[in-house]
Design an enzyme around this catalytic site. Sequence first.
Site, short mmCIF file in Angstrom:
data_model
loop_
_atom_site.label_atom_id
_atom_site.label_comp_id
_atom_site.label_asym_id
_atom_site.label_seq_id
_atom_site.Cartn_x
_atom_site.Cartn_y
_atom_site.Cartn_z
N LYS A 156 0.93 -1.15 -0.01
CA LYS A 156 -0.14 0.08 0.00
C LYS A 156 0.80 1.15 -0.08
O LYS A 156 1.38 1.63 1.17
CB LYS A 156 -1.14 0.23 1.13
CG LYS A 156 -2.10 0.64 1.10
CD LYS A 156 -2.03 2.14 0.76
CE LYS A 156 -1.62 3.19 1.87
NZ LYS A 156 -1.44 4.47 1.31
N SER A 216 5.50 8.38 9.51
CA SER A 216 5.60 9.43 10.57
C SER A 216 5.45 8.85 11.80
O SER A 216 4.67 7.63 11.76
CB SER A 216 4.45 10.66 10.26
OG SER A 216 3.21 10.12 10.28
N CYS A 259 13.92 11.31 5.88
CA CYS A 259 13.92 11.02 7.28
C CYS A 259 15.31 10.81 7.71
O CYS A 259 15.49 11.02 8.98
CB CYS A 259 13.48 9.60 7.36
SG CYS A 259 14.39 8.34 6.55
#
Length: 494
Positions: A173, A226, A281
Site C-alpha cells: 500500500k 511518520s 527521514c
Amino acid sequence: MKQINHWIGGASVPGGSGRAGVVYNPATGEQAAEVAFASIDEVDRAVAVAAGAFPAWRATSLARRAEIMFKLRELVDRHRADIAKLVTAEHGKVHSDAVGEVSRGLENIEFACGVPHLMKGGYSEQASGGVDVYSIRQPLGVVTGVTPFNFPAMVPMWMFANAIACGNTFVLKPSEKDPSVTNFVAELLHEAGLPDGVYNVVHGDKVAVDRLLEHPDIAAVSFVGSTPIARYIYETGTRNGKRVQALGGAKNHMVVLPDADVDMAADAAVSAAFGSAGERCMAISVVVAVGGVGDLLVDAIKSRMPAIKVGAGDEPGNEMGPLITREHRDKVAGYVEAGESAGAKVVVDGRDLLTRPGFFMGVTLLDHVTADMTCYRDEIFGPVLSVVRVDTYAEALELINANPYANGTAIFTRDGGAARQFQFDVQVGMVGINVPIPVPVSYYSFGGWKGSLFGDQHMYGPEGINFYTKAKVVTSRWPDPSTSTVDLGFPQNR
Ligand code: NAD
C-alpha cells in the site's frame, strides 16, 4: 486525466470503490492524476490472490527466485531514468536526486539476489549420539508494506525485494501522494518472470491500511512513515497477532566540534539539510555548534545558500524541488514563523518563494534555536535548518540523547577519539562520522531507536531476512529400530 489503478494478480485493476485521491505535480500545483482508493473488498481480493500464490511461490527453488531477482536487477538498472522521471513528476524532487533514490533502492534488489546464501541455516552433526540438529528459515506467508511519500521507489524496494526472495507473497500500500512508480515496478517484476499474485499493489488511504492490519491472512507488516502513524501501525498490527516493524519520523542532529573543518562541515550541512527539500527521514535538521564554532559555521552555511537553484525537478540544473503539497509547505513555513516569534534569528528566509506557482519554499536558516521551540521539537520535514549553540560536547550529547527521535546523527571533527566517544555514547540508531546522511548500505540494516522505530527488527539487510522468515530447528536421528526402548526421562545429550 491519468488514472492510477491497483495491481492485483499480475494485472492492472481499475478501482471500483468510487473513492479516489488527487495526485499533484508539485512543481505546478496542478492535478497530475487520480489514484483509486481501495475498499475493504478490494484489499481482501488482493490478499486472497497473494495467499493463493503463496504455496507455489514458497515451493519455487531458491535458484529460480534468485534468477528472477537478477532479472529484476537488470530491468531496474536499465529503467533508472524512467523510474526517476515518475518520482520527479509526482514527488517533485530533482531528477538527479530521484536517480540516486533508485540506485539506493536497487542495492536492496542486489542484496536479495543472494537469497540462497542468506537463507542458509546451521547444521550440527552428532549433537548427541547419532543425533543431528539443524535450523532452517521459512517464509511467513502474505506480508504487507505501507510506505511514505518521500521515497516512493526506494522504500518499497527496502521491503519487497527481501520479502519476495525469501518466499513470501506481498501486498504493497504505497503513499497515495506519489503512487505511479509502484505500478511501473510491478510491470518490471512481471517482465522479470515473477508469477502472478506474488507482488500486488493496492492504492488507498486509512481504509486500506486498517483492513491490512486486521486481515487474518496477513502475517507481517512493514511500515515506514511518520511517528504517530508508525506507533498506531505497531500497536494495531501486534494486537492482531502480526509481526510488525514500523519506522517513524526523525530529528537528526549534526554535531560540529570546534576542531572541525568549517567549510567541509558547512558543505555537508547544506547538502544534508536541503537535499530533497529536507523531505528525507535522514535529513539533517539541526546543527549543534559546539564551543566557538557557531559564528564561523553560520556564516559558512549562509554563504552557500544563495547558490542553491530551486525549481521544477525536471528542469536540468535545478538542485532543489518543491514540497509535496500546499498544506505541507504552509505547515513548514509556519514553523519558521513560530521560531521567529519564539526568539530564533532568521538568517536566511525561504518564505519569499511561497508566492511562486507550485508548492515551493526556499532554503531557510534559523540560528539561536533552543530546545523548547516547536521548530526544534517537531519534525519539520522541509528546507529549514536550525542551529543550536552549546558550550561543550557533553551538552551536545545531552541534547541529542534527550530527543524523543533517534533515527540518524552525525559528528564532524578531526579528532578520532572524540568521534569514537560519540559513537559509544549517542542514543541513536545510525551514526555518521564526517558523513552527514549515514544511510546504511544494503548489507547492513536500517533503523532508528526510540520514536523512530517500533518493533525489534530493523529494515532490509540481515535483519530484513530475519523479519521475513521464521526459524525452525530440526532434531533428527536414524537409529537401528532394534535398539529402541521406552524411556520416560527427559532427553539428555551427554
Ligand atoms: P505518513 O505517516 O503520513 O504516511 C505513511 C503511510 O501511512 C502512507 O502510505 C499513508 O497512506 C498511511 N497512513 C497515513 N495516515 C494513516 C492513518 N491514519 N492510518 C493508517 N494509515 C495511514 O507519512 P508520509 O507523510 O507519507 O511520510 C513522511 C514521514 O515518513 C516523515 O515523518 C518521515 O520522517 C517518515 N519517514 C521515515 C523513514 C524512516 O526510515 N524512519 C523513511 C522515510 C520517511
